[in-house]
Write a protein that holds these residues in place. Sequence first.
Motif, PDB file in Angstrom:
ATOM      1  N   GLN A  50       0.839  -1.155   0.151  1.00  0.00           N
ATOM      2  CA  GLN A  50       0.004  -0.107  -0.119  1.00  0.00           C
ATOM      3  C   GLN A  50       0.902   1.310  -0.026  1.00  0.00           C
ATOM      4  O   GLN A  50       2.074   1.324   0.768  1.00  0.00           O
ATOM      5  N   ALA A  55      -1.992   2.872   5.524  1.00  0.00           N
ATOM      6  CA  ALA A  55      -2.991   2.120   4.915  1.00  0.00           C
ATOM      7  C   ALA A  55      -2.994   0.581   5.379  1.00  0.00           C
ATOM      8  O   ALA A  55      -4.090   0.089   5.521  1.00  0.00           O
ATOM      9  N   LEU A  59      -6.234  -1.100   6.959  1.00  0.00           N
ATOM     10  CA  LEU A  59      -7.090  -2.115   6.455  1.00  0.00           C
ATOM     11  C   LEU A  59      -7.178  -3.383   7.131  1.00  0.00           C
ATOM     12  O   LEU A  59      -8.291  -3.928   7.173  1.00  0.00           O
ATOM     13  N   ASP A 148      -9.267  -9.395  -1.629  1.00  0.00           N
ATOM     14  CA  ASP A 148      -8.652  -7.927  -1.974  1.00  0.00           C
ATOM     15  C   ASP A 148      -8.095  -8.075  -3.512  1.00  0.00           C
ATOM     16  O   ASP A 148      -7.152  -8.080  -3.635  1.00  0.00           O
ATOM     17  N   ARG A 151      -8.162  -4.070  -9.640  1.00  0.00           N
ATOM     18  CA  ARG A 151      -8.992  -2.866  -9.660  1.00  0.00           C
ATOM     19  C   ARG A 151     -10.308  -3.352 -10.447  1.00  0.00           C
ATOM     20  O   ARG A 151     -11.556  -2.935 -10.451  1.00  0.00           O
ATOM     21  N   VAL A 173     -12.004  -6.118   0.176  1.00  0.00           N
ATOM     22  CA  VAL A 173     -11.292  -4.830   0.169  1.00  0.00           C
ATOM     23  C   VAL A 173     -11.023  -4.445  -1.017  1.00  0.00           C
ATOM     24  O   VAL A 173     -10.866  -5.193  -1.930  1.00  0.00           O
ATOM     25  N   CYS A 175     -10.469  -1.456  -4.453  1.00  0.00           N
ATOM     26  CA  CYS A 175      -9.934  -0.251  -4.674  1.00  0.00           C
ATOM     27  C   CYS A 175     -10.542   0.566  -5.776  1.00  0.00           C
ATOM     28  O   CYS A 175     -10.187   1.615  -6.270  1.00  0.00           O
ATOM     29  N   HIS A 208      -9.577   8.386  -6.019  1.00  0.00           N
ATOM     30  CA  HIS A 208      -9.809   6.876  -5.369  1.00  0.00           C
ATOM     31  C   HIS A 208     -10.264   6.858  -4.206  1.00  0.00           C
ATOM     32  O   HIS A 208      -9.705   7.646  -3.292  1.00  0.00           O
ATOM     33  N   GLU A 210     -10.720   3.731  -1.119  1.00  0.00           N
ATOM     34  CA  GLU A 210     -10.652   2.431  -0.847  1.00  0.00           C
ATOM     35  C   GLU A 210     -11.762   1.903   0.069  1.00  0.00           C
ATOM     36  O   GLU A 210     -12.137   2.635   0.953  1.00  0.00           O
TER      37      GLU A 210
END
Length: 224
Positions: A50, A55, A59, A148, A151, A173, A175, A208, A210
């Motif tokens: 990250q 981050a 997370l 996770d 994109r 998770v 993005c 962006h 998260e």
Amino acid sequence: EAVEAVASTGGDVTVTALADGAVTRVDGPATVREVAAGREWTLPASGFWQVHPAAADTLVDAVLDLLDPRPGESAWDLYGGAGLFAAAVASRVGPAARITLVESAAQGVAAARENLRDLPRVEVVAARVETALARRRVTGPVDLVVLDPPRTGAGARVVRDVIAAGPRAVAYVACDPAAFARDVRTFADAGWELAALRGFDLFPMTQHVELVGLLRPRAALNRR
């Protein structure tokens, strides 16, 4: 063509340059140290981590809070990278619980095997997630899943395979909110609900965001 600087939370700084399609390390170590989830991680300077220094811990805290892992529960860490979430879940479920991490990138697989070698109950599977699930390299039943994905999202096939394994909860998770929404729709069509959702501004001065979402079977929600 490009210059990249990596300043790790472990205090390492590495500078690389891209020219004529070749990447050259200009200064600093080839491997860097990151500190997160109560552990020190070693990974290639070019490996995924990250960007925001807070981050990883942010997370991890969200995933653990939403999943609430219990001693003895089994877990999958899909698109697991260097093993950040697998290690965090392992600290809650205990040394006898089974955890499977799936990662396709060679750097991520190598980093996971190196950084999680003190956790013998964590199995690292080198494969694409959809392939590992389809070929039964990751077998259920399982109690908890951490998703996770990149994109583009996990996709309907992966979501359906996760649901078929019968976990009590999935921490997703994401993005990209749009890809996340598409996958949540697949969960919803199968009788699951988005029980909680948190957003984090991990990329300041960009568009962006998260997301960390908790998904559960609708029947489980109704029993609460």
